[in-house]
Design an enzyme around this catalytic site. Structure first.
Site, PDB file in Angstrom:
ATOM      1  N   HIS A  76       0.854  -1.197   0.000  1.00  0.00           N
ATOM      2  CA  HIS A  76       0.000   0.000   0.000  1.00  0.00           C
ATOM      3  C   HIS A  76       0.884   1.239   0.000  1.00  0.00           C
ATOM      4  O   HIS A  76       1.689   1.427   0.916  1.00  0.00           O
ATOM      5  CB  HIS A  76      -0.926   0.000   1.225  1.00  0.00           C
ATOM      6  CG  HIS A  76      -2.114  -0.911   1.072  1.00  0.00           C
ATOM      7  ND1 HIS A  76      -3.406  -0.517   1.309  1.00  0.00           N
ATOM      8  CD2 HIS A  76      -2.188  -2.205   0.668  1.00  0.00           C
ATOM      9  CE1 HIS A  76      -4.236  -1.527   1.059  1.00  0.00           C
ATOM     10  NE2 HIS A  76      -3.514  -2.566   0.680  1.00  0.00           N
ATOM     11  N   TYR A 205      -9.542   6.174   6.419  1.00  0.00           N
ATOM     12  CA  TYR A 205      -9.779   6.607   7.798  1.00  0.00           C
ATOM     13  C   TYR A 205     -10.739   7.779   7.697  1.00  0.00           C
ATOM     14  O   TYR A 205     -10.385   8.814   7.131  1.00  0.00           O
ATOM     15  CB  TYR A 205      -8.486   7.083   8.458  1.00  0.00           C
ATOM     16  CG  TYR A 205      -7.462   5.998   8.719  1.00  0.00           C
ATOM     17  CD1 TYR A 205      -6.613   5.543   7.722  1.00  0.00           C
ATOM     18  CD2 TYR A 205      -7.325   5.451  10.000  1.00  0.00           C
ATOM     19  CE1 TYR A 205      -5.664   4.562   7.978  1.00  0.00           C
ATOM     20  CE2 TYR A 205      -6.372   4.470  10.263  1.00  0.00           C
ATOM     21  CZ  TYR A 205      -5.552   4.027   9.245  1.00  0.00           C
ATOM     22  OH  TYR A 205      -4.606   3.060   9.502  1.00  0.00           O
ATOM     23  N   PRO A 294      -5.559   0.809  18.735  1.00  0.00           N
ATOM     24  CA  PRO A 294      -5.318   0.195  17.423  1.00  0.00           C
ATOM     25  C   PRO A 294      -5.130   1.162  16.251  1.00  0.00           C
ATOM     26  O   PRO A 294      -4.645   0.750  15.209  1.00  0.00           O
ATOM     27  CB  PRO A 294      -6.572  -0.668  17.205  1.00  0.00           C
ATOM     28  CG  PRO A 294      -7.613  -0.082  18.083  1.00  0.00           C
ATOM     29  CD  PRO A 294      -6.902   0.522  19.253  1.00  0.00           C
ATOM     30  N   LYS A 298       0.051  -0.064  15.221  1.00  0.00           N
ATOM     31  CA  LYS A 298       1.461  -0.063  15.615  1.00  0.00           C
ATOM     32  C   LYS A 298       1.868  -1.239  16.505  1.00  0.00           C
ATOM     33  O   LYS A 298       3.067  -1.463  16.716  1.00  0.00           O
ATOM     34  CB  LYS A 298       1.785   1.248  16.367  1.00  0.00           C
ATOM     35  CG  LYS A 298       1.847   2.449  15.474  1.00  0.00           C
ATOM     36  CD  LYS A 298       3.103   2.429  14.626  1.00  0.00           C
ATOM     37  CE  LYS A 298       3.071   3.427  13.506  1.00  0.00           C
ATOM     38  NZ  LYS A 298       3.283   2.885  12.180  1.00  0.00           N
ATOM     39  N   TYR A 386       3.751   6.490   9.952  1.00  0.00           N
ATOM     40  CA  TYR A 386       2.833   5.417   9.553  1.00  0.00           C
ATOM     41  C   TYR A 386       3.587   4.275   8.888  1.00  0.00           C
ATOM     42  O   TYR A 386       3.354   3.102   9.185  1.00  0.00           O
ATOM     43  CB  TYR A 386       1.762   5.977   8.608  1.00  0.00           C
ATOM     44  CG  TYR A 386       0.576   5.047   8.418  1.00  0.00           C
ATOM     45  CD1 TYR A 386      -0.599   5.237   9.135  1.00  0.00           C
ATOM     46  CD2 TYR A 386       0.634   3.969   7.536  1.00  0.00           C
ATOM     47  CE1 TYR A 386      -1.679   4.382   8.978  1.00  0.00           C
ATOM     48  CE2 TYR A 386      -0.435   3.101   7.371  1.00  0.00           C
ATOM     49  CZ  TYR A 386      -1.589   3.320   8.100  1.00  0.00           C
ATOM     50  OH  TYR A 386      -2.658   2.466   7.945  1.00  0.00           O
TER      51      TYR A 386
END
Ligand code: PHB
Length: 397
Positions: A76, A205, A294, A298, A386
């Site tokens: 991704h 998100y 969550p 991580k 990220y």
């Protein structure tokens, strides 16, 4: 009758952290025994998060666990934020020239367990640890019982607690299981697995007046999705129709592809860092040492950082007898732990609306999201964290 097993490193917990540590130690000629109260099927069947950071993928592939992640995982190159229906893409390749892999944690576990079996040292499943004794001697012990009711004892030079958020190794290390810095959140995630095709190429998100929604995936047939809920909600009380309505309302610009819901669960949010990570010859790592909420996925990625620091410390100890790097382990590990705590907290607070949020709180957090999506350096900061900060410690050959 108690069966006693002698080893250099006794590892509690056949999760990603314990198994990776055993793998890396074996490459340096250090023997270890990994035990877990659960069965192999239970461990491989537990639903966990799906994102593997780029440095974590490298460790798995380059240390010889498996390169399946590169062959079968989905790369991704970005994620989307939807804020009140307006989409913004974080282009990881453009911002930080890295990617993440959508590769569910149970697949990582499957690879790690297969590697232990391939290398001739399978974990001992069905071995439930009851206590860790003699932490401050040179022969710490793990004492427990097998599922067949046989007493066992593991006598080691070093014991590692990689036994998750209910860790019993915290008792000798911290004095109690609850001794740590922690924060509860006034919301949770309602998670579903649905048999449906993906609705989006990348993770979404979304934050809207309805709260938070995350559209994730497992593979081309199974999707993982979450929406914000009350931590006390009983997962079985929500109908499939309500679930799809809530998810769809959260991502208004995308039409969700629906299918049978095969699993429903409520994930509690908590941030936790144990007060101590070491007592004598007993060490904590992974969820035994810390928990993150969550958002941002991580947990396992952070656990691998602890593994690399502890691997380095134990290799040095067994090669030279020096405890210098064992002494340094808590400080080294905590640097990244607190960065990941911050990132997980920040992603969580920015994307959720707390039940008691005032109008000021809501408008401020929209200002925060506009600041992040509107600034290339802020986007790069999010992307860098990220995709995963470099571990800063090597030694996995
Ligand atoms: C998941 O797929 O379970 C997942 C993905 C991204 C997150 C959290 C969970 O931030």
């Amino acid at each position: 009758m108690t069966t006693t097993i002698r080893t250099q490193v006794g590892i509690l917990g056949a999760g990603p952290a314990g198994l990776l540590l055993a793998h890396l130690l074996q490459k340096a000629g250090i023997d270890s025994v990994v035990i877990d109260g659960k069965s192999r099927d239970e461990i491989e069947g537990t639903v966990k998060a799906g994102i593997v950071e780029s440095p974590a993928a490298r460790v798995l592939a380059e240390s010889g666990v498996s390169d399946r992640i590169y062959r079968e995982g989905a790369k991704h190159d970005g994620i989307e934020f939807h804020v009140d229906g307006n989409a913004h893409r974080f282009d990881f390749q453009d911002l930080v020239q890295k990617s993440v892999y959508l590769y569910p944690q149970h697949e990582v576990l499957t690879d790690l367990i297969a590697a232990r079996i391939r290398d001739g040292v399978p974990p001992l499943f069905g071995h439930l640890a009851e206590s860790v004794q003699d932490a401050e001697t040179t022969r710490p012990r793990i004492v427990g019982t097998t599922t067949e009711g046989e007493a066992f004892e593991i006598s080691a030079d070093v014991v590692v607690g990689a036994d998750g958020s209910g860790s019993i190794a915290r008792i000798p290390v911290c004095g109690s299981q609850r001794n740590g810095h922690y924060r509860e959140y006034p919301f949770a995630w309602y998670g579903v697995l649905a048999e449906a095709p993906p609705s989006s190429d990348e993770l979404i998100y979304s934050r809207s007046e309805q709260g938070f929604v995350l559209i994730s995936t497992r593979d081309k047939n199974v999707q993982r999705m979450y929406f914000q809920c009350d931590p006390l909600l009983d997962a079985s009380t929500v109908s499939d129709a309500e679930i799809w309505d809530t998810l769809q309302a959260g991502v208004s610009g995308t039409t969700l592809k629906q299918g049978p819901i095969i699993r429903k669960d409520v994930l509690r949010f908590r941030s936790f860092v144990a007060h101590e990570l070491r007592k004598g010859r007993v060490f904590l790592m992974g969820d035994a040492a810390h928990t993150v909420p969550p958002t941002g996925a991580k947990g396992m990625n952070l656990a691998f950082s602890d593994v690399l620091w502890l691997n380095q410390a134990l290799r040095s100890f067994f090669a030279t007898g020096s405890e210098a790097l064992m002494d340094a382990y808590p400080e080294n590990a905590l640097q990244r732990i607190w960065k990941a705590q911050h990132f997980s907290y920040w992603m969580t607070s920015m994307l959720h609306i707390a039940p008691d949020a005032t109008e000021f709180d809501k408008l401020r957090s929209l200002g925060e999201l506009a600041s992040v999506t509107g600034s290339r350096s802020a986007q790069a900061y999010l992307a860098e964290n990220y995709v995963g900060l470099d571990y800063g410690v090597g030694d996995w050959d």
